[in-house]
Design an enzyme around this catalytic site. Structure first.
Site, PDB file in Angstrom:
ATOM      1  N   LEU A   1       0.768  -1.388  -0.163  1.00  0.00           N
ATOM      2  CA  LEU A   1       0.065  -0.016  -0.097  1.00  0.00           C
ATOM      3  C   LEU A   1       0.938   1.024   0.055  1.00  0.00           C
ATOM      4  O   LEU A   1       0.709   2.245  -0.712  1.00  0.00           O
ATOM      5  CB  LEU A   1      -0.783   0.053   1.234  1.00  0.00           C
ATOM      6  CG  LEU A   1      -1.694   1.189   1.512  1.00  0.00           C
ATOM      7  CD1 LEU A   1      -2.728   1.355   0.193  1.00  0.00           C
ATOM      8  CD2 LEU A   1      -2.702   1.030   2.614  1.00  0.00           C
TER       9      LEU A   1
ATOM     10  N   GLN B   1      11.943   2.625  46.570  1.00  0.00           N
ATOM     11  CA  GLN B   1      10.682   3.078  46.105  1.00  0.00           C
ATOM     12  C   GLN B   1      10.586   3.771  44.632  1.00  0.00           C
ATOM     13  O   GLN B   1       9.543   3.475  44.150  1.00  0.00           O
ATOM     14  CB  GLN B   1      10.247   4.324  47.309  1.00  0.00           C
ATOM     15  CG  GLN B   1       8.703   4.731  47.100  1.00  0.00           C
ATOM     16  CD  GLN B   1       8.315   5.799  48.022  1.00  0.00           C
ATOM     17  OE1 GLN B   1       8.666   6.671  47.917  1.00  0.00           O
ATOM     18  NE2 GLN B   1       7.624   5.243  48.819  1.00  0.00           N
TER      19      GLN B   1
ATOM     20  N   GLU C   1       0.269   0.970   9.949  1.00  0.00           N
ATOM     21  CA  GLU C   1      -0.918   0.692   9.875  1.00  0.00           C
ATOM     22  C   GLU C   1      -1.699   1.885  10.431  1.00  0.00           C
ATOM     23  O   GLU C   1      -2.949   1.685  11.052  1.00  0.00           O
ATOM     24  CB  GLU C   1      -1.504  -0.692  10.584  1.00  0.00           C
ATOM     25  CG  GLU C   1      -1.061  -1.854  10.006  1.00  0.00           C
ATOM     26  CD  GLU C   1      -1.345  -3.184  10.520  1.00  0.00           C
ATOM     27  OE1 GLU C   1      -2.548  -3.011  10.855  1.00  0.00           O
ATOM     28  OE2 GLU C   1      -0.411  -4.123  10.641  1.00  0.00           O
TER      29      GLU C   1
END
Length: 384
Positions: free
Chosen positions: A120, A274, A359
């Protein structure tokens, strides 16, 4: 656009997901590792056929496609890519081809003996598919015959595919309405190609058409209706692009959990910091949110609900952007080892960038989402 329903896999689907991941790791990854980056890996495609996975490209619903693509991507991205590219190239033949073309090409495509490609994109027409310039000019004195002249670029599986679904302009200056889809065998005179070296290790190349002859026997669908063939194919596979991204994100998260639990740093384990544990929590939350969005969009597609284009666009947009974040964060938490060639995260880092473009780039997905939102928004009178 209504809120998406909650979604989770049932026990049978979860078991299938685990089987597919195991196959990807034990059966397909060794074949992928023997392949040459940037080249079609025919033993890998054949293995997908032998395992019966390629049949699902034509028969499975969107939800099953997502499950397969996520599972394969988590265990072997090369296998997932080979699977998806076969679908893009061959599905238009299954859905729109005449009996003669289906009988000639689909058995070999299902078995992995014939490699398919979806042609395409062009140098001047990527996301704007309606701007195609490859010319299909009628051959004088021969009704129902055209000559293809021009170029295609960034075509997956080119120039090594056995056949191409090619989109060409049959009516000049007609935009999307003047495009026709053809099946073009790779050995058709006048068709040549060149491989491209890309960031990701996918087989991608250019195609040159120098008066390549096609006829009504090669038509996929109707003359000047090829844009619909392209969009129908992309709409079928677009939700599962998000599943591919989720699979990569989950693989990066899995690696990060293992690494941070084992790595000693500053008198303890990395996971005890953390700053690290909160990043891992963010990675996991975004991955799960992307998964839910993808699978809810796929389930809605299978139920043929309204607004599928917008849902699929949301799923692809969020999942691919999330995968980029998760893989990048995983590299950061692994440190320099993740930058070494051959490391899983180095591989994923090169793989994860492309889905945000192909896409339909992220910007195109946002445009699709916004268009549908405004089309379905209540009028000012209804909100007053």
């Amino acid at each position: 656009m209504s809120a998406f329903p909650q979604f989770s896999l049932d026990p049978e689907q979860a078991a299938r997901r685990d089987r597919l991941r195991d196959l990807a790791e034990t059966r397909l990854r060794p074949l992928a590792e023997k392949g040459e980056p940037g080249r079609v890996n025919r033993p890998l495609v054949e293995a997908l056929g032998e395992l019966g996975l390629l049949d699902g490209l034509f028969t499975a619903g969107a939800l099953d496609l997502c499950l397969t693509r996520e599972s394969l991507a988590r265990g072997c991205t090369e296998a997932e890519t080979a699977y998806a590219l076969q679908g893009l190239g061959a599905y238009p033949v299954h859905a729109h081809g005449p009996a003669a073309l289906r009988e000639r090409w689909l058995p070999a495509a299902r078995e992995g003996r014939a490699v398919a490609a979806f042609a395409l994109s062009e140098p001047g027409a990527g996301s704007d598919a309606a701007a195609l310039a490859l010319r299909a000019e009628p051959e004088p004195g021969q009704a129902g015959t055209w000559r293809l002249t021009g170029e295609k670029s960034w075509i997956s599986n080119a120039p090594e595919a056995d056949f191409y679904t090619v989109f060409a302009r049959t009516t000049p200056d007609a935009g999307a309405r003047g495009v026709t889809a053809f099946l073009v065998p790779a050995d058709r005179p006048g068709l040549t190609g060149t491989p491209l070296a890309m960031l990701s290790p996918h087989p991608i190349g250019t195609l040159a058409f120098d008066g390549v002859r096609v006829s009504t026997d090669d038509l996929l669908g109707e003359v000047d209706r090829g844009f619909g063939v392209a969009m129908a194919t992309l709409n079928r596979f677009r939700p599962s692009v998000g599943a591919f991204a989720v699979g990569m994100a989950q693989a990066a998260l899995d690696a990060t959990l293992a690494h941070t639990a084992e790595r000693d740093a500053f008198g303890g384990k990395l996971k005890d910091l953390q700053a690290v544990s909160h990043q891992v929590a963010e990675m996991a939350t975004r991955t799960e949110a992307a998964r839910l969005l993808v699978y809810a969009a796929a389930a809605a597609h299978d139920r043929e609900e309204q607004g599928i284009a917008g849902r699929a666009a949301m799923a692809k947009l969020f999942a691919t952007e999330t995968a980029q974040y998760v893989v990048d964060t995983a590299v950061q938490l692994h440190g320099a080892r993740a930058l070494q060639h051959g490391h899983l995260l180095e591989h994923l880092y090169r793989e994860v960038r492309a889905p945000r473009i192909y896409e339909g780039a992220s910007e195109v997905q946002r445009a699709v989402i916004a268009k549908q939102l405004y089309a379905t928004a209540p009028s000012p009178k209804e909100t007053a």
